[in-house]
Design an enzyme around this catalytic site. Sequence first.
Site, short mmCIF file in Angstrom:
data_model
loop_
_atom_site.label_atom_id
_atom_site.label_comp_id
_atom_site.label_asym_id
_atom_site.label_seq_id
_atom_site.Cartn_x
_atom_site.Cartn_y
_atom_site.Cartn_z
N ILE B 620 44.13 55.10 44.99
CA ILE B 620 43.84 53.80 44.39
C ILE B 620 43.96 53.95 42.87
O ILE B 620 43.27 54.77 42.26
CB ILE B 620 42.43 53.31 44.78
CG1 ILE B 620 42.30 53.21 46.31
CG2 ILE B 620 42.11 51.98 44.11
CD1 ILE B 620 43.29 52.30 46.98
N LYS B 624 38.85 48.57 40.43
CA LYS B 624 38.34 47.21 40.21
C LYS B 624 39.35 46.16 40.69
O LYS B 624 39.01 45.28 41.49
CB LYS B 624 38.08 47.02 38.72
CG LYS B 624 37.43 45.73 38.36
CD LYS B 624 37.17 45.70 36.85
CE LYS B 624 36.20 44.61 36.47
NZ LYS B 624 35.83 44.76 35.05
N GLY B 693 50.73 50.57 49.73
CA GLY B 693 50.47 49.17 49.33
C GLY B 693 49.17 48.65 49.89
O GLY B 693 48.59 49.21 50.81
N GLY B 695 48.28 44.79 49.23
CA GLY B 695 48.19 43.33 49.21
C GLY B 695 48.16 42.71 50.59
O GLY B 695 47.39 41.79 50.86
N GLU B 696 48.97 43.20 51.49
CA GLU B 696 49.09 42.56 52.81
C GLU B 696 47.97 43.01 53.76
O GLU B 696 47.37 42.18 54.44
CB GLU B 696 50.45 42.86 53.46
CG GLU B 696 51.64 42.92 52.52
CD GLU B 696 51.95 41.63 51.80
OE1 GLU B 696 51.68 40.55 52.35
OE2 GLU B 696 52.46 41.70 50.66
#
Lengths: 326, 745
Positions: B620, B624, B693, B695-696
């Site tokens: 990551i 935040k 990733g 987002g999904e």
Amino acid sequence: MNQFSYVRPSSLKAAVDAVAKDNSARFIAGGTNLLDLMKSGVVIPEKLVDINRLPLKDIQLNGNTLHIGALALNSELAAHELVTTHHPLLAQALLAGASQQLRNMATVGGNMMQRTRCTYFYDTTMPCNKRSPNSGCGAIGGINRMHAIFGASDSCIAVHPSDMCVALAALDATVLVTGPKGNRRIPFTDFHRLPDNTPQLDNNLAKGELITAVEIPANAYTKNVYYLKVRDRASYAFALVSVAAALDISNNMIRSARLAMGGVAHKPWRLYEAEKALAGKAPTEENFRQAAAIALQSAKTYQHNQFKTGLSVNSIQTALLKAASV
Amino acid sequence: MKKQQTGQSMDRVDGRLKVTGGARYFADHHLPDLLYAALVCSPISSGTIKSINTTKALKAPGVADVVSHLNAPPVPGYKNADPGAKDGLKIFKDNRIYSNGQPVAVVLANTLERAVHAASLVEVQYNQETHYTDMNASMDKAFRNNRMKDYVRGDADAWKKAAVTVDATYTIPLEVHNPMELAGIIAHWDTPDTLVLYAKTQGVKNVQDTVKRLFQLPEQNITVHSRFVGGGFGMALRVWPMEVATILAAKKIRKPVKLVITRDQMFTLVGYRPSAIQKLSLGATSDGKLTGITHEAVAVTSPYEDFTEGIVAMSKFMYACPNVNTRYKLVPLNLSTPVWMRGPGEATGAFALESAIDELSYKLNIDPLQLRILNHADTDPEKDLPFSSKYLKEAYELGAEKIGWTNRKAAPRSMQEDGMLVGYGMSSGTFGAFRGRATVSATLKSDGSLILQSAAADIGPGTATAMVQIAADVTGIAPSKIQFMLGESAYPFAPQQGGSSTVSTLGSAVTDACKALQQKLASLAVSNVPAFKNATPETIVFEDGQLLKAGGQEKITYESLLQQQQLPEVNVVATSQSGEERKKYSMYSFSVHFTKVHVHPQTGVVRIKHIVSVADAGTIVNTKTARSQMIGGVVGGIGMALTEEAILDHRFGRFVNNNYADYHVPVNADTPPTNVYFINKKDPYINPMGSKGMGEIALIGFAAAVSNAVYHATGKRVRDLPITPDKVLDEKAAQQWKVENKLNT
Ligand SMILES: Cc1cc2nc3c(=O)[nH]c(=O)nc-3n(C[C@H](O)[C@H](O)[C@H](O)COP(=O)(O)OP(=O)(O)OC[C@H]3O[C@@H](n4cnc5c(N)ncnc54)[C@H](O)[C@@H]3O)c2cc1C
Ligand code: SF4
């Protein structure tokens, strides 16, 4: 949106005159409903008469009667001590409506006068008897999940969307009106109309008449009250059904009850039969269930709103249980 | 050593601009002589335009022109292929209407209000033809698209022979993106063949490329600006017909034109998540081993394009199962073309698969979490490759612990709290971990600051912030001295921001550019700085923004090096892309969602009380913004599960809830505390950062975690999203429950 003129009279008489004499003139208060209607081309006034300078903002006790000026803001009213102490049901209903931002603009008069949220009414490419008499009703045979189960007609099955009005109907309020022909008082439950074959008329206000105030008589519904609003999202959504329940209980006996529903009819819907059935009974789940069943006897559903009968029975019962257990 | 920057929860570099109004979104731009556009849209759903009368509109105050197929300049790039070719809506090419809301004219005026008013004065006559918008009634038109061939591993429909089976149909409605920022564009032909655009887009290079193709202009003649985007979610992944219409209008009038569409137009002009009907069939041994999965999906598309996405993708590899087959068909309706909507098809598919797994768990009497672990795929059964990294089991464990899964009683409708039915549900999600090709320019200034540029987008995840952190770690330069610039077509190529691939793709290019910069500095030092003379560039070590001679004491800061050499700056441009590793490994991100819900036993109202989401997304970069990203996805998932549905009146082919009051995106009151956890373990293969990733996966599977919890709470399985009170309301059961529990609250 079309071009329109704008006036801001400072006397009641001037305001009434301005609308009475001009067919396409409209009062504007908070504007939260009227402006949307104008932008959608549903209402096309040539003159707006801004009533916000009129002295109609007072909230006070006249003897035992609570007097609420037509320009009192929904947010102010909900938080007002006289309301939270004497008529907590009204405060609850107000806070169930719209969003804080809207309540900060919305007035009592405007709330009563708000138009239905029936989608066919808002979309000028669709048929709608209320917007355009004799064009047909888009909702009958269309999408009618949000629509009425009481008192509808073959020309319109729309519901009145207000929460505040449901509480006012339950609390036996009176509407004070001034107009070209002078002042008059209208029982709240007679203010809004059923659609019959004139769905274009939401209420019994005559052209040019202005709501000046609403009055609520003293009553015993200060404790065992509950406003239940069932909706598709937790906040900022209109009611699928709502129930205003008020009980006067002493010695485990219901002396009297007041019940009204929103989201089910063209007007805030008082459940007189159910109220009668509750009077003199014990506040038990079974009695509440029976009252709810009685209330639903005259219901009629359409393709997508069949769930509203079951939901109403359960909601009435839930609201009564909540009211009784406060 | 300086503090490692990746992994910190650094504030957004553009946060201050965003919260103070300093960030300028496309519509915030103003150009001299700007005209405002308002669209006239079709109220019919199929047919042709008979006539357009603009007399009244043209007489209205401030109106400059009305542009339609009757007078629009030609678009050289509209292919003259056979009329049946499904290559998109060619706006203003002819008089054909394919869907309700299709733009038929653009009105231009000197104020927005005047344009809107004049648009209402344009009189259009139509020849109406029969339209089809009802998916259920149009199933006979379903067809297979070549891109989505049927898939079989082992035996097809093997579930039928299994000891324990689930065979169920799941439906999702059409969902609309509805970000706060409305779509639109500003188009300005500053010469007859140079075009400047201010766009709302997830990729300026994609806009440039599309416009280049349509208008057959050299790339350098098209400039696209898009520094800030107020929410994309997939809807800004292509150039839409109304944007082409605006470019055409600007070309005709020879003035800049601004279009911002209205909320109701957001339902018909910028794509949507297609409604889908899915049949999911599972077979298992009586001890819970999956023996067959069959996933059949039908989703809607437009008459003029075949939109396909990964609806059946997850079913092929999520579980270790010898026999899997999928079928995927499209139904063309008189609607505009769908588009990817966050999580895209995978979120649709995961709802079906993860609901069915849950249904199977009750049939088997095995805890749904245990059932998933039992069928965990240790290697990718579809590609027959090892995963580059997979910490799904850890994620299951962590999530279960955090939600208190052990408190869950196995039987449905067995838990209550405060007069409410209580349910716990869980699900998993997965999405490909991609890495594309991107180019980054890195410029070191003599004051020691670093400027990075790439034509990337930031639709909200905090791209520039993450890139600054990555660059800081490679170069040792403090984040405050690094600027990452994006959203300009003049910058080097970056792909669209989509498919959860930005950090992977762009972060790799940033890393490579920074390393190339260091090599250049090393060469500079070795050839010009006396102290470094007998070193080779390869032996130079970089630390804290300085060059060190390996084994020696000699060092020099970046800025002193440039200053000594009297160089105002040093620039490198580096391109980066994936390599052989993608052939050796299967690369996916994974997520696990747990929810606890309350269901009102009488009204059927569902309230999510607690959410735990765990992501296995590799390293990551910024905890935040990553957390915000996860919460955002979860909120989208709440909408998918409980509230969102665009409703059509099929008689008219028109949406009836095309506004924010009636199309219910979740509000704060729908959104309970959401606890987000990251496995935060590096993927050793995907890219230099080890980041997959996110987002999904934030959204994928979430809806099933809610519907599974609702089932656990009530014993009622809702297979048709969204889960509104009417679908949960169960009069008899509600009564029974209350009587049994002698409930009087
Ligand atoms: C998105 C949205 C969600 C909402 N949700 C809810 C909800 O959940 N529950 C709910 O109850 N309401 C809801 N509302 C409606 C809101 O309560 C009304 O819009 C508001 O009460 C209207 O008051 P106003 O003062 O703004 O009226 P205006 O818009 O100013 O006027 C409305 C009408 O009343 C007339 N009028 C105003 N004052 C007077 C008067 N004194 N005498 C005679 N006529 C008068 C005007 O001529 C006009 O025709 C919602 C509204 C919106 C926009
Ligand atoms: S229900 Fe009433 S408001 Fe709605 S379409 Fe029918 S007539 Fe119009």
